[in-house]
Structures are given as structure tokens and as C-alpha cells.
Design a protein around this motif. Structure first.
Motif, mmCIF file in Angstrom:
data_model
loop_
_atom_site.group_PDB
_atom_site.id
_atom_site.type_symbol
_atom_site.label_atom_id
_atom_site.label_comp_id
_atom_site.label_asym_id
_atom_site.label_seq_id
_atom_site.Cartn_x
_atom_site.Cartn_y
_atom_site.Cartn_z
ATOM 1 N N LEU A 446 -8.928 12.207 31.329
ATOM 2 C CA LEU A 446 -7.984 11.532 30.481
ATOM 3 C C LEU A 446 -7.368 12.680 29.386
ATOM 4 O O LEU A 446 -6.157 12.744 28.941
ATOM 5 C CB LEU A 446 -8.419 10.511 29.633
ATOM 6 C CG LEU A 446 -8.581 9.161 30.490
ATOM 7 C CD1 LEU A 446 -9.302 8.089 29.907
ATOM 8 C CD2 LEU A 446 -7.077 8.735 30.755
ATOM 9 N N ARG A 447 -8.183 13.549 28.622
ATOM 10 C CA ARG A 447 -7.788 14.743 27.886
ATOM 11 C C ARG A 447 -7.017 15.396 28.723
ATOM 12 O O ARG A 447 -5.704 16.060 28.147
ATOM 13 C CB ARG A 447 -8.971 15.440 27.561
ATOM 14 C CG ARG A 447 -9.821 14.697 26.261
ATOM 15 C CD ARG A 447 -10.713 15.581 25.803
ATOM 16 N NE ARG A 447 -11.685 16.225 26.715
ATOM 17 C CZ ARG A 447 -12.887 15.637 27.020
ATOM 18 N NH1 ARG A 447 -13.373 14.465 26.469
ATOM 19 N NH2 ARG A 447 -13.603 16.249 27.682
ATOM 20 N N ARG A 448 -7.049 15.862 29.842
ATOM 21 C CA ARG A 448 -6.266 16.723 30.699
ATOM 22 C C ARG A 448 -4.837 16.123 30.958
ATOM 23 O O ARG A 448 -3.627 16.636 30.924
ATOM 24 C CB ARG A 448 -6.741 17.292 32.008
ATOM 25 C CG ARG A 448 -5.913 18.367 32.618
ATOM 26 C CD ARG A 448 -6.944 19.084 33.560
ATOM 27 N NE ARG A 448 -6.094 20.158 34.380
ATOM 28 C CZ ARG A 448 -6.501 20.471 35.626
ATOM 29 N NH1 ARG A 448 -7.638 20.394 36.071
ATOM 30 N NH2 ARG A 448 -5.657 21.495 36.237
ATOM 31 N N LEU A 449 -4.898 14.724 31.382
ATOM 32 C CA LEU A 449 -3.666 14.007 31.605
ATOM 33 C C LEU A 449 -2.734 14.061 30.315
ATOM 34 O O LEU A 449 -1.473 13.903 30.496
ATOM 35 C CB LEU A 449 -4.124 12.489 31.929
ATOM 36 C CG LEU A 449 -2.818 11.561 32.294
ATOM 37 C CD1 LEU A 449 -2.191 12.186 33.644
ATOM 38 C CD2 LEU A 449 -3.575 10.095 32.740
ATOM 39 N N ALA A 450 -3.407 13.790 29.128
ATOM 40 C CA ALA A 450 -2.627 13.710 28.060
ATOM 41 C C ALA A 450 -1.983 15.173 27.945
ATOM 42 O O ALA A 450 -0.847 15.255 27.142
ATOM 43 C CB ALA A 450 -3.554 13.748 26.774
ATOM 44 N N GLN A 451 -2.635 16.362 28.056
ATOM 45 C CA GLN A 451 -1.946 17.621 27.950
ATOM 46 C C GLN A 451 -0.961 17.981 29.187
ATOM 47 O O GLN A 451 0.036 18.640 28.669
ATOM 48 C CB GLN A 451 -3.141 18.716 27.885
ATOM 49 C CG GLN A 451 -4.158 18.605 26.950
ATOM 50 C CD GLN A 451 -5.277 19.473 27.282
ATOM 51 O OE1 GLN A 451 -5.615 19.976 28.187
ATOM 52 N NE2 GLN A 451 -6.222 19.561 26.301
ATOM 53 N N GLU A 452 -1.244 17.447 30.417
ATOM 54 C CA GLU A 452 -0.271 17.817 31.396
ATOM 55 C C GLU A 452 0.809 16.849 31.935
ATOM 56 O O GLU A 452 1.481 16.954 32.804
ATOM 57 C CB GLU A 452 -1.083 18.612 32.536
ATOM 58 C CG GLU A 452 -2.068 19.664 32.338
ATOM 59 C CD GLU A 452 -2.831 20.225 33.219
ATOM 60 O OE1 GLU A 452 -2.424 20.005 34.336
ATOM 61 O OE2 GLU A 452 -3.839 21.041 33.101
ATOM 62 N N GLY A 453 0.460 15.711 31.666
ATOM 63 C CA GLY A 453 1.275 14.642 32.010
ATOM 64 C C GLY A 453 1.247 14.308 33.315
ATOM 65 O O GLY A 453 0.418 14.445 34.326
ATOM 66 N N PRO A 454 2.521 14.053 34.038
ATOM 67 C CA PRO A 454 2.872 13.701 35.480
ATOM 68 C C PRO A 454 2.278 14.829 36.493
ATOM 69 O O PRO A 454 1.742 14.459 37.365
ATOM 70 C CB PRO A 454 4.270 13.456 35.486
ATOM 71 C CG PRO A 454 4.658 13.038 34.233
ATOM 72 C CD PRO A 454 3.988 13.761 33.368
ATOM 73 N N TRP A 455 2.261 16.115 36.081
ATOM 74 C CA TRP A 455 1.929 17.078 36.970
ATOM 75 C C TRP A 455 0.407 16.729 37.321
ATOM 76 O O TRP A 455 0.035 17.167 38.383
ATOM 77 C CB TRP A 455 1.981 18.265 36.186
ATOM 78 C CG TRP A 455 1.660 19.433 36.971
ATOM 79 C CD1 TRP A 455 0.264 20.213 36.923
ATOM 80 C CD2 TRP A 455 2.294 20.236 38.006
ATOM 81 N NE1 TRP A 455 0.404 21.143 37.847
ATOM 82 C CE2 TRP A 455 1.647 21.472 38.171
ATOM 83 C CE3 TRP A 455 3.511 19.878 38.595
ATOM 84 C CZ2 TRP A 455 2.009 22.107 39.592
ATOM 85 C CZ3 TRP A 455 4.046 20.868 39.609
ATOM 86 C CH2 TRP A 455 3.347 21.986 40.074
ATOM 87 N N TYR A 456 -0.377 16.475 36.293
ATOM 88 C CA TYR A 456 -1.735 16.091 36.562
ATOM 89 C C TYR A 456 -2.280 14.740 37.115
ATOM 90 O O TYR A 456 -3.259 14.347 37.512
ATOM 91 C CB TYR A 456 -2.717 16.686 35.505
ATOM 92 C CG TYR A 456 -4.150 16.391 35.468
ATOM 93 C CD1 TYR A 456 -4.980 17.526 36.331
ATOM 94 C CD2 TYR A 456 -4.652 15.510 34.776
ATOM 95 C CE1 TYR A 456 -6.191 17.141 36.389
ATOM 96 C CE2 TYR A 456 -6.174 15.335 34.971
ATOM 97 C CZ TYR A 456 -6.707 16.389 35.639
ATOM 98 O OH TYR A 456 -8.294 15.960 35.796
ATOM 99 N N ALA A 457 -1.261 13.832 37.003
ATOM 100 C CA ALA A 457 -1.620 12.502 37.367
ATOM 101 C C ALA A 457 -2.123 12.046 38.630
ATOM 102 O O ALA A 457 -3.293 11.247 38.682
ATOM 103 C CB ALA A 457 0.050 11.410 37.279
ATOM 104 N N LYS A 458 -1.859 12.858 39.856
ATOM 105 C CA LYS A 458 -2.397 12.234 40.890
ATOM 106 C C LYS A 458 -3.874 13.035 41.007
ATOM 107 O O LYS A 458 -4.816 12.310 41.348
ATOM 108 C CB LYS A 458 -1.781 12.994 42.240
ATOM 109 C CG LYS A 458 -2.316 12.399 43.467
ATOM 110 C CD LYS A 458 -1.320 12.507 44.428
ATOM 111 C CE LYS A 458 -0.735 13.923 44.908
ATOM 112 N NZ LYS A 458 0.366 13.783 46.075
ATOM 113 N N GLU A 459 -4.198 14.095 40.491
ATOM 114 C CA GLU A 459 -5.666 14.455 40.422
ATOM 115 C C GLU A 459 -6.407 13.819 39.156
ATOM 116 O O GLU A 459 -7.563 13.371 39.461
ATOM 117 C CB GLU A 459 -5.654 15.802 39.741
ATOM 118 C CG GLU A 459 -7.032 16.464 39.714
ATOM 119 C CD GLU A 459 -7.905 16.587 41.107
ATOM 120 O OE1 GLU A 459 -9.242 16.648 40.938
ATOM 121 O OE2 GLU A 459 -7.125 16.570 42.042
#
Length: 515
Positions: A446-459
Motif C-alpha cells: 500500500l505504501r508503494r501504491l501510494a507513491q506510484e499509483g496506477p503504474w504499480y496497481a497490478k503488482e
């Protein structure tokens, strides 16, 4: 003699102690006799008929009757038509107050994508009417207890998963509506459905998904065909369900509920079918897993049964980890939905949690199913690649599960929306506090999702799903589930190889407990 499936003639519920352990944990009290009876139906008739339909007798489109009238009817093999009537009761439990877990357990055991799709889209129409259109109680009963079939037609040629791009226009006509310009391009149940629910934009409604309303579309109006089927599609698998292209032009339809809430009704229906997709994905994987478990006991290579080879044992452990983890995740999601499904918009925190879990389960189980069925083919060797036998079909069937009901990208973006707008991750994190390892991985994602947004969403979806699977596996107190949870985390979240200490039959062989 077993000619196509080693599991032919067997009770598929009795062959699956891991399923029983998962159901006992997340939905205790389900009727064992009903599950076993259904497991025998699957082993004795479903396997044979589904293979026959896939290989020899897929549905065909008859466009005209003897007098030249357009009828656009799906012609089914008599064996398929008879089997569907035996399977129809599996759609009823939730509407009779018996809950959703029993339905999804039946769906897991059925595990034929085409047959289960026909039944799922039938009760999805009943679902919408049950919650939002009680004036159509008669239609609901036809779908649940009569001979009628239903369908859900949302996708259009220009939009695909982008429902906001739908062009079908709805114009009011007295108490009903007429639909114009509709091109429902992937219409499961085309030619079979007596009633469909369809998305359309009422005249004057805003663009985008929030302008869509949901309508009930009957097959016939005053004895005349109310829509046309352009053609059926040739598919890699799921051949039992006729999939086609439906044209709506002047089609009479009835508004379901409130027009401005149509997108919410549509998303609810998608949640129902996404959970079916998750249950079916793991059920398909289990069918291949069963064939592999029989195979490694019967096939000898290099002087000993395959089951006694070290690398075969490692393959089986990988299969069981995916199978147990995906199944536990799916039925945790089902249990969460069962507690919240009767809510209406605006929804509670419990409903948003159930929706989040449905995205995680749908996305990850599809990946597990493709991997398990591929490995099962490999364990069969050359025979696994032959359509003459059953195991190859399970891999073909598994390959639709990432695509149906929104592919991985859509699941990831819908998950992101549930997190950002509905704060669905907050009750999720609160629950998995009971599993420190799962919590740590989920918080990191969730921390990384907050930083990278949709680019990281699938991972992020994959990692959150794996954290959820660890939590779910740990809830199953029966051995060896706690150790399977640790190995699942090591393999799928930590990226480590499986240790030699895991080379124990109680870990890699789910039938160990049966012996």
C-alpha cells in the motif's frame, strides 16, 4: 476403465479434503450430503457431458424457423440440456435464505466454465430483480425454478471493459423503454437467454459510467423476437455457453430500480460474477490437480512411480500451495460478500471490504489456475497435450479466467478506486493484524501504491492478494495449513525457493490425510 479422466466416476467433494477444510473455516455448517451428492454428479455425468460438448457438440445458432421467421435460438446437445436442468438448483441457495457459500462451493465443484457461466448469468438476472425490481417477481421465479435462462450483456464493441463508452441509447415509451444502437459484442448466453439485463444510457443522461442505467430485456414481446443475434463466436474453450453478438434496435426493455443508480447495480452484478470466476478458476485448477495426483501414482519412470521422484514432489508442492492459497482466498471473499450482499447504495464499510476482496480473489485465482493447469499438463508429458484426454482442456478452460469479468488491469484499477475513494483497505488491514507477516507485506504494498499509483496497481493487487491468502490459510486450523501459509509467503511474497525441509508428503500430497 478410465479412458479420459482418472477422476471419472469419483465423488469430487470426497477427493478434495482441502476444500472441506476451507469451507469448514469460512462457512461452517454447509450440508455435507448435498456437497457430496453434487460431487458425485460432477464425477459421473458433468465430466462426460462437458467433454462431449467441448469436443463434439457445442451450441449452434438457428436463425430462422420453418416459416422463415427470425428466431435466433441456440441449439444445445440434448445431453447438455438435460444436465443443465439437473444443475439449475445450484443457483437458488442465496435466494432461499441459505447463503452464497453453498452456491459458490457448487460452482467450484462444477468447474466447467461454460456450464457455470450459463447458470451464473441466469441467477445474476434474478439477483438484480430480487434486490431492485420486485415487480418482476414472476420473471425471477422463472429463472430460479422454471425453464428460463438469463444473461448479462454489458460489453460493447467500441468499449470492452470501458463501460462508460457504451453507446446503447434508451428512450422512454410510456412505462417502458426502447433501446437503440446497441451492439453487445461479447454476449454470453446469446440465443439461449429468455431475459437479459443490459446497460443503456437514458436519453439526456450524462456521459461516462454514471450515466448508465440497467434494464431488463425480454427475449420476446408479443410473440416477436425483441433483439437479434448476429453470430456465435468460435472460442478456445468455454464452448458450452453460446457467446455471440447481439444487436438492439427498438428493443423493448424495463428499467430496473432508479436510473441514476444503474452503475451501482451493474457493479454489484460484476461482484457476483467475479466471485464465481474466482471459485471456478480454483475449481478448474483442482480438476487438473486431481488428474495429476492420480497420474503420479500410476505412471512409472526410471524404475519407480512418479510420486517417489524428488522433483515431482516439488512440483506437487507448488501446485498445492497455489491451490490451497487461492481456494482459501476465494472463500474468504465469498464469506465477506455473504455478510454484506443485501446492502443497497450507499454501502457500508463491510460491503467495500467484500468488494476489495472480490478484486483480489478474481485477479490472483486466475493466475493460479493458469499455472496449475499448465503444470498438470507437463506432469502428464505428451499425453497432457492431447485433446483426446481431459487434462489439456483444463488448461484451455483456465485461460479465460483472467479475461472474464474484467482482466487484471481492470481489477487493479477497480481495486485502486476502492482503496482511494472507499478506504476499503482500512478494514482489510484491521482484520489481517492477526497475521503479522501478512500485515507487513500488505502495508508495504500500500505504501508503494501510494507513491506510484496506477503504474504499480497490478503488482499491488497481486501482493495484497497474497497477503490475504496467507491470512486466510492461517485461519484454517487443520494441519498442515499453518505451514502451508508459511511456505506460501516464502514462495510468493519473499521470492524464496522452497526448502528441502518441505519435502514431506503431508505438505505436497493433499491425499495424505485420506490415507
Amino acid at each position: 476403465m478410465k479412458t479420459r479422466f482418472y477422476s471419472q466416476g469419483e465423488d469430487h467433494y470426497a477427493l478434495d479434503p482441502d476444500l472441506k477444510a476451507v469451507l469448514d473455516t469460512f462457512s461452517p455448517g454447509l450440508p455435507e450430503e448435498a456437497l457430496s451428492s453434487f460431487g458425485r454428479l460432477v464425477g459421473e455425468e458433468v465430466l462426460e457431458v462437458a467433454h462431449h460438448v467441448d469436443q463434439d457438440a457445442p451450441p449452434r445458432l438457428q436463425m430462422h424457423d420453418l416459416d422463415g421467421n427470425r428466431i435466433d435460438r441456440a441449439l444445445l446437445s440434448p445431453a447438455q440440456a438435460s444436465l443443465l436442468e439437473k444443475l439449475r438448483p445450484m443457483v437458488r441457495p442465496a435466494y432461499e435464505g441459505r447463503g452464497w457459500p453453498l452456491h459458490y462451493a457448487f460452482g467450484y465443484l462444477l468447474a466447467d466454465g461454460g456450464l457455470y457461466c450459463i447458470l451464473t448469468i441466469t441467477h445474476q438476472v434474478a439477483y438484480a430483480l430480487h434486490k431492485y425490481a420486485p415487480e418482476h417477481e414472476g420473471v425471477k421465479r422463472e429463472l430460479l425454478y422454471g425453464k428460463a435462462f438469463g444473461a448479462t450483456w454489458m460489453t460493447e464493441i467500441q468499449g470492452g471493459s470501458d463501460l462508460g463508452a457504451n453507446r446503447t441509447l434508451a428512450r422512454g415509451e410510456g412505462t417502458a423503454w426502447r433501446l437503440h444502437g446497441g451492439d453487445k459484442y461479447f454476449a454470453s448466453g446469446a440465443g439461449l437467454a429468455d431475459y437479459a439485463i443490459v446497460t443503456a444510457r437514458p436519453e439526456g443522461a450524462p456521459p461516462g459510467p454514471k450515466g448508465l442505467a440497467l434494464f431488463l430485456l425480454p427475449r420476446e414481446v408479443e410473440g416477436r423476437l425483441n433483439f437479434t443475434v448476429r453470430r456465435f463466436k468460435e472460442k478456445l474453450a468455454t464452448r458450452a455457453v453460446p457467446s455471440g453478438e447481439v444487436e438492439l434496435e427498438g428493443s423493448l426493455a424495463h428499467l430496473i430500480g432508479q436510473a441514476e443508480e444503474g452503475i451501482y447495480y451493474t457493479l454489484e452484478n460484476l461482484t457476483v460474477s467475479r466471485l464465481a470466476n474466482a471459485a471456478a478458476a480454483m475449481g478448474i485448477a483442482k480438476k487438473a490437480h486431481l488428474e495429476a495426483l492420480f497420474r503420479v501414482r500410476r505412471r512409472t519412470a526410471f524404475g519407480k512411480p512418479l510420486l517417489q521422484h524428488d522433483l515431482i514432489q516439488q512440483d506437487l508442492l507448488w501446485m498445492r500451495l497455489r491451490q490451497a492459497g487461492g481456494t482459501a482466498l476465494a472463500f474468504w471473499a465469498v464469506a465477506a460478500f455473504d455478510r454484506a450482499w443485501e446492502e443497497r447504495p450507499p454501502y457500508s464499510e463491510a460491503y467495500h471490504l467484500a468488494r476489495l476482496l472480490s478484486h483480489l480473489a478474481k485477479g490472483r485465482t486466475a493466475e493460479h489456475a493458469a499455472a496449475i493447469t499448465q503444470l498438470a499438463m507437463e506432469l502428464f508429458g505428451g499425453l497432457g497435450f492431447l485433446e483426446e484426454y481431459g487434462v489439456a482442456r483444463w488448461h484451455r478452460e483456465a485461460l479465460i479466467t483472467p479475461i472474464w469479468e474484467g482482466p487484471a488491469n481492470i481489477q487493479a484499477l477497480d481495486m485502486l478506486e476502492a482503496i482511494l475513494k472507499k478506504r476499503a483497505h482500512e478494514p482489510f488491514l484491521e482484520l489481517i493484524k492477526a497475521s503479522p507477516q501478512a500485515l507487513a507485506h500488505a502495508e508495504g504494498a500500500l505504501r508503494r501504491l501510494a507513491q506510484e499509483g496506477p503504474w504499480y496497481a497490478k503488482e499491488a493487487l497481486r501482493r495484497l492478494a497474497d497477503a490475504a491468502a496467507i491470512y486466510a490459510l492461517e485461519r484454517v486450523g487443520q494441519e498442515p495449513f499453518p505451514e502451508l501459509a508459511r511456505l506460501y509467503a516464502r514462495a510468493f511474497l519473499e521470492g524464496e525457493t522452497l526448502p528441502p525441509s518441505a519435502q514431506r508428503p503431508e505438505l505436497y500430497d493433499p491425499w495424505w490425510s485420506l490415507s
